[in-house]
Write an enzyme that holds these catalytic residues in place. Structure first.
Site, PDB file in Angstrom:
ATOM      1  N   HIS A 141      50.490  27.702  35.741  1.00  0.00           N
ATOM      2  CA  HIS A 141      49.573  28.839  35.589  1.00  0.00           C
ATOM      3  C   HIS A 141      49.113  29.278  36.983  1.00  0.00           C
ATOM      4  O   HIS A 141      49.052  30.464  37.251  1.00  0.00           O
ATOM      5  CB  HIS A 141      48.394  28.442  34.708  1.00  0.00           C
ATOM      6  N   HIS A 161      48.227  38.122  39.192  1.00  0.00           N
ATOM      7  CA  HIS A 161      48.021  37.662  37.818  1.00  0.00           C
ATOM      8  C   HIS A 161      48.202  38.830  36.853  1.00  0.00           C
ATOM      9  O   HIS A 161      47.390  39.754  36.817  1.00  0.00           O
ATOM     10  CB  HIS A 161      46.619  37.068  37.678  1.00  0.00           C
TER      11      HIS A 161
END
Length: 417
Positions: A306, A343
């Site tokens: 992540h 992101h």
């Protein structure tokens, strides 16, 4: 019940470092940063003045003017990458699948934020008379992208949207995998899209103090696992993957990128925006994925983390990896492609799954760029800093975690009959 096998037969990408899959992959391997000053609105009063915008995108290249007006930008992105993936899978070239056996599961954490912002701002500037567009609600709702894909291609199988913040697209892929395994469909178009680089998106994440404020050097602002990381870089874009039942794919002679062997979902049950400090949810979701795939920890060669470049998240996830994989952890090539793309929020899981699939296909792990200083709080692992790494990648995991404590993981493996 014997579960059916699932493979990846098509890919589509629209990202801050490339508007097609080959461009995206080339950008990843060459360590290209997609960050730069925001071009769409005046950022002079914002704490953060940069983002990872999609570049060179023109709606008129894909839709006529009248059609484009009906779609929020996140839905446009979804349609563009779905078209790429469907064509890549050969579903429009002489082969017509049974439309009742093709589904769409799409992820978006926010949906039509751009439309919502513009409509409300226009209302606020007026005299109080409601003059909203008739497309306001259909453009804004997060499920509309999946609906538009099905309408365009006539796919009548299961169709819905997953919303689990930044885990949304990976959640969609896990669901797609399981629906095919259980015989509910033969093909799924899975993925996600997000388009939140606007005043509300930037201002909202700034208010959370979630974003980097490295305005003097945007290109190096996304610094996963670096001691001086100061938040994530807001990104946008979309990714689509065609998941297909193995026998169906073989029967039609489809090219196969990799096999999808497992997926997992978990919750931190800890905090609204912060991860569990010991990475408990992250550990569990990887553990569940390995169990689902019938894999042992030592089978894993690569993890696309992540890795957002946030102070807490970048500590919790490596802790979880060490805790779960033990002595094997240092042998896993870990990376964060967010160091390059920023992101992508609800679309992140799709873009990163594509990167993981291609790592398995080509035996090369893209780098984690922008590393300058080691953080003593982060375990020493192979983070693939600076340069892409050639190595055998038989199994790759793709991790995505979202606000609310939502965690999703997908496992890809080299295909062998």
């Amino acid at each position: 019940m014997k579960l059916r096998r699932v493979v990846v037969t098509g890919l589509g990408a629209l990202t801050p470092i490339g508007n097609t899959v080959p461009e995206f992959w080339d950008g990843l391997l060459n360590g290209v940063s997609g960050a730069g000053p925001i071009t769409r609105f005046d950022t002079s009063k914002f704490k953060t003045k940069f983002a990872c915008e999609v570049k060179g995108y023109n709606a008129q290249d894909h839709f006529d003017r009248k059609e484009a007006r009906k779609y929020d930008l996140f839905a446009q992105y979804a349609l563009v990458v779905a078209d790429q993936a469907i064509k890549d899978a050969g579903l429009l070239n002489g082969f017509t699948p049974d439309p009742d056996r093709v589904g769409v599961i799409w992820g978006s954490g926010i949906g039509g934020l751009d439309t919502f912002l513009k409509e409300v701002m226009d209302f606020a500037k007026g005299d109080g008379t409601p003059r909203f567009s008739p497309f306001f609600i259909p453009k804004m709702i997060a499920d509309i992208a999946a609906g538009h894909i099905s309408i365009k291609y006539g796919y009548r199988g299961p169709n819905f949207t997953t919303t689990s913040a930044c885990a949304s697209a990976a959640n969609a892929l896990v669901d797609s995998l399981n629906y095919i395994r259980l015989g509910k469909a033969d093909i799924f178009i899975g993925g996600g899209s997000e388009a939140a680089v606007n005043e509300a998106g930037l201002g909202g994440f700034n208010a959370l103090t979630a974003l980097s404020v490295r305005n003097d050097d945007p290109a190096t602002a996304s610094r996963p696992f670096d001691k001086d990381r100061d938040g994530f870089v807001l990104g946008e874009g979309a990714g689509a993957l065609v998941f297909e039942e193995l026998e169906h794919a073989l029967k039609r002679g489809a090219k196969i990128y990799a096999e999808v062997v497992g997926g997992g979902l978990s919750a931190d049950a800890y905090h609204m925006t912060g991860p569990h400090p010991d990475g408990l949810g992250a550990k569990n979701v990887m553990k569940y994925t390995l169990e689902d795939a019938g894999l042992k920890p030592e089978d894993v060669d690569h993890i696309n983390t992540h890795g957002t470049s946030t102070p807490l998240g970048d500590i919790a996830e490596p802790k979880a990896i060490v805790d779960l994989f033990g002595e094997h952890a240092p042998k896993i090539s870990i990376n964060s492609t967010k160091s390059m793309t920023g992101h992508l929020l609800g679309a992140a899981g799709a873009a990163e799954a594509i990167a993981s699939v291609l790592a398995v296909k080509h035996d090369i792990v893209p780098p984690t760029i922008n590393h300058f200083t080691d953080d003593p709080e982060i375990p020493e692992l192979d983070f693939t800093f600076h340069k892409a790494k050639k190595r055998t990648v038989n199994v790759a995991l793709s991790n995505t975690f979202g606000f609310g404590g939502h965690n999703a993981c997908v496992a890809f493996k080299k295909f062998t009959e």
